[in-house]
Motif scaffolding. Structure first.
Motif, PDB file in Angstrom:
ATOM      1  N   GLY A   1       0.811  -1.211   0.000  1.00  0.00           N
ATOM      2  CA  GLY A   1       0.000   0.000   0.000  1.00  0.00           C
ATOM      3  C   GLY A   1       0.842   1.256   0.000  1.00  0.00           C
ATOM      4  N   PHE A   2       1.961   1.224   0.712  1.00  0.00           N
ATOM      5  CA  PHE A   2       2.876   2.372   0.738  1.00  0.00           C
ATOM      6  C   PHE A   2       3.412   2.666  -0.659  1.00  0.00           C
ATOM      7  CE2 PHE A   2       7.044   4.354   1.715  1.00  0.00           C
ATOM      8  CZ  PHE A   2       6.600   5.428   2.490  1.00  0.00           C
ATOM      9  N   VAL A   3       3.817   1.600  -1.368  1.00  0.00           N
ATOM     10  CA  VAL A   3       4.313   1.786  -2.739  1.00  0.00           C
ATOM     11  C   VAL A   3       3.178   2.241  -3.659  1.00  0.00           C
ATOM     12  CG1 VAL A   3       5.373   0.640  -4.737  1.00  0.00           C
ATOM     13  CG2 VAL A   3       6.194   0.132  -2.431  1.00  0.00           C
TER      14      VAL A   3
ATOM     15  N   PRO B   1      13.377   6.035  -2.859  1.00  0.00           N
ATOM     16  CA  PRO B   1      13.181   6.199  -1.408  1.00  0.00           C
ATOM     17  C   PRO B   1      11.939   5.456  -0.887  1.00  0.00           C
ATOM     18  CG  PRO B   1      13.645   8.317  -2.429  1.00  0.00           C
ATOM     19  CD  PRO B   1      13.456   7.326  -3.540  1.00  0.00           C
ATOM     20  N   VAL B   2      10.890   5.439  -1.683  1.00  0.00           N
ATOM     21  CA  VAL B   2       9.669   4.740  -1.270  1.00  0.00           C
ATOM     22  C   VAL B   2       9.928   3.239  -1.203  1.00  0.00           C
ATOM     23  CG1 VAL B   2       7.290   4.168  -1.956  1.00  0.00           C
ATOM     24  CG2 VAL B   2       8.111   6.529  -2.124  1.00  0.00           C
TER      25      VAL B   2
ATOM     26  N   PRO C   1      10.859  -2.066   5.434  1.00  0.00           N
ATOM     27  CA  PRO C   1      10.901  -1.878   6.885  1.00  0.00           C
ATOM     28  C   PRO C   1       9.556  -1.451   7.483  1.00  0.00           C
ATOM     29  CG  PRO C   1      12.880  -0.994   5.906  1.00  0.00           C
ATOM     30  CD  PRO C   1      11.961  -1.361   4.760  1.00  0.00           C
ATOM     31  N   LEU C   2       8.814  -0.600   6.776  1.00  0.00           N
ATOM     32  CA  LEU C   2       7.492  -0.207   7.287  1.00  0.00           C
ATOM     33  C   LEU C   2       6.548  -1.403   7.368  1.00  0.00           C
ATOM     34  CD1 LEU C   2       6.907   3.211   5.471  1.00  0.00           C
ATOM     35  CD2 LEU C   2       7.348   2.827   7.901  1.00  0.00           C
TER      36      LEU C   2
ATOM     37  N   ILE D   1      18.709  -2.868   1.248  1.00  0.00           N
ATOM     38  CA  ILE D   1      19.854  -2.975   0.343  1.00  0.00           C
ATOM     39  C   ILE D   1      19.482  -3.696  -0.952  1.00  0.00           C
ATOM     40  CG2 ILE D   1      22.134  -4.060   0.071  1.00  0.00           C
ATOM     41  CD1 ILE D   1      22.513  -3.548   3.123  1.00  0.00           C
ATOM     42  N   ALA D   2      18.679  -4.739  -0.847  1.00  0.00           N
ATOM     43  CA  ALA D   2      18.417  -5.614  -1.995  1.00  0.00           C
ATOM     44  C   ALA D   2      17.265  -5.164  -2.883  1.00  0.00           C
ATOM     45  CB  ALA D   2      18.140  -7.033  -1.497  1.00  0.00           C
ATOM     46  N   VAL D   3      16.381  -4.293  -2.399  1.00  0.00           N
ATOM     47  CA  VAL D   3      15.156  -4.005  -3.143  1.00  0.00           C
ATOM     48  C   VAL D   3      15.418  -3.308  -4.484  1.00  0.00           C
ATOM     49  CG1 VAL D   3      14.627  -1.792  -2.016  1.00  0.00           C
ATOM     50  CG2 VAL D   3      12.782  -3.204  -2.941  1.00  0.00           C
ATOM     51  N   ILE D   4      16.330  -2.393  -4.562  1.00  0.00           N
ATOM     52  CA  ILE D   4      16.570  -1.662  -5.826  1.00  0.00           C
ATOM     53  C   ILE D   4      17.147  -2.592  -6.896  1.00  0.00           C
ATOM     54  CG2 ILE D   4      17.794   0.271  -6.914  1.00  0.00           C
ATOM     55  CD1 ILE D   4      15.424   1.086  -5.027  1.00  0.00           C
TER      56      ILE D   4
END
Length: 161
Positions: free
Chosen positions: A87-89, A97-98, A104-105, A138-141
Motif C-alpha cells: 500500500g505504501f508503494v 526512497p519509497v 521496513p514499514l 539494500i536488496a530491493v533496488i
C-alpha cells in the motif's frame, strides 16, 4: 475479469513469493534469520502493481498454509506486511526512497500485529527483524531493476516451431 495471460502472470508471481519465502537467510543474531521474499515482494509491487501483488500473495499464503508449511500466524504476518508495504508503494509510487522504506514499514507493522496477537512486547520482535529490514533496504533496488528487465521480455516468444 482476468484473462489467461493475467492468471498466468499472477500464478508465476505467487510461485516466486512462495519459493523465496521458504528461503531463509541466516543472520548474525541467533533466531533472526530472514526471508528472501521481503525485497522480492517490494520489487513485485513496484513492477507489476499492487493488485497483482496482493492476489499473488494471497495465493502464495493459501498454498503454503494448505500444504502445512505456514501457520495462521505466518499468514497474518505476511498479509499485514503486504498490505502496509504494498500500500505504501501504491500510494507514493515506485521511487527509490519509497521502495527502500516500504519493506521496513511493512515489517514493523507485521511485528506490531504479531505482538498484539501474541500479547507480547513488540521490541524483541522488532530487534530480531532489524537485520532483515536492512537486507531488504539494500536488496530491493537491484531486485526491482531485475524484475523490470524480466517484465520487458513479457510477451516475447522465443520458442521456434
Amino acid at each position: 475479469m482476468l484473462n489467461v495471460h493475467e492468471m498466468t502472470k499472477i500464478s508465476l508471481l505467487a510461485s516466486l513469493i512462495a519459493v523465496t519465502g521458504m528461503i531463509k537467510i541466516p543472520s548474525f543474531i541467533p533466531g533472526a534469520e530472514f526471508q528472501l521474499s521481503a525485497p522480492i515482494a517490494i520489487a513485485i509491487v513496484a513492477v507489476f502493481g499492487f493488485w497483482r501483488y496482493i492476489l499473488a500473495g494471497m495465493i502464495s499464503s493459501s498454498i503454503l498454509f494448505f500444504m502445512g508449511l505456514h501457520t495462521i500466524l505466518n499468514v497474518e504476518i505476511s498479509m499485514i506486511y503486504r498490505i502496509v508495504a504494498g500500500g505504501f508503494v501504491a500510494l507514493f509510487g515506485p521511487s527509490a526512497p519509497v521502495l527502500i522504506a516500504a519493506g521496513p514499514l511493512g515489517t514493523m507493522a507485521a511485528r506490531y500485529g504479531l505482538a498484539t496477537t501474541l500479547q507480547v512486547e513488540v521490541w524483541p520482535l522488532l530487534l530480531a527483524a532489524l537485520p532483515g529490514m536492512i537486507f531488504t533496504m539494500i536488496a530491493v533496488i537491484p531486485l526491482t531493476k531485475m524484475l523490470k528487465q524480466v517484465s520487458r521480455l513479457e510477451g516475447r516468444h522465443y520458442a521456434r516451431g
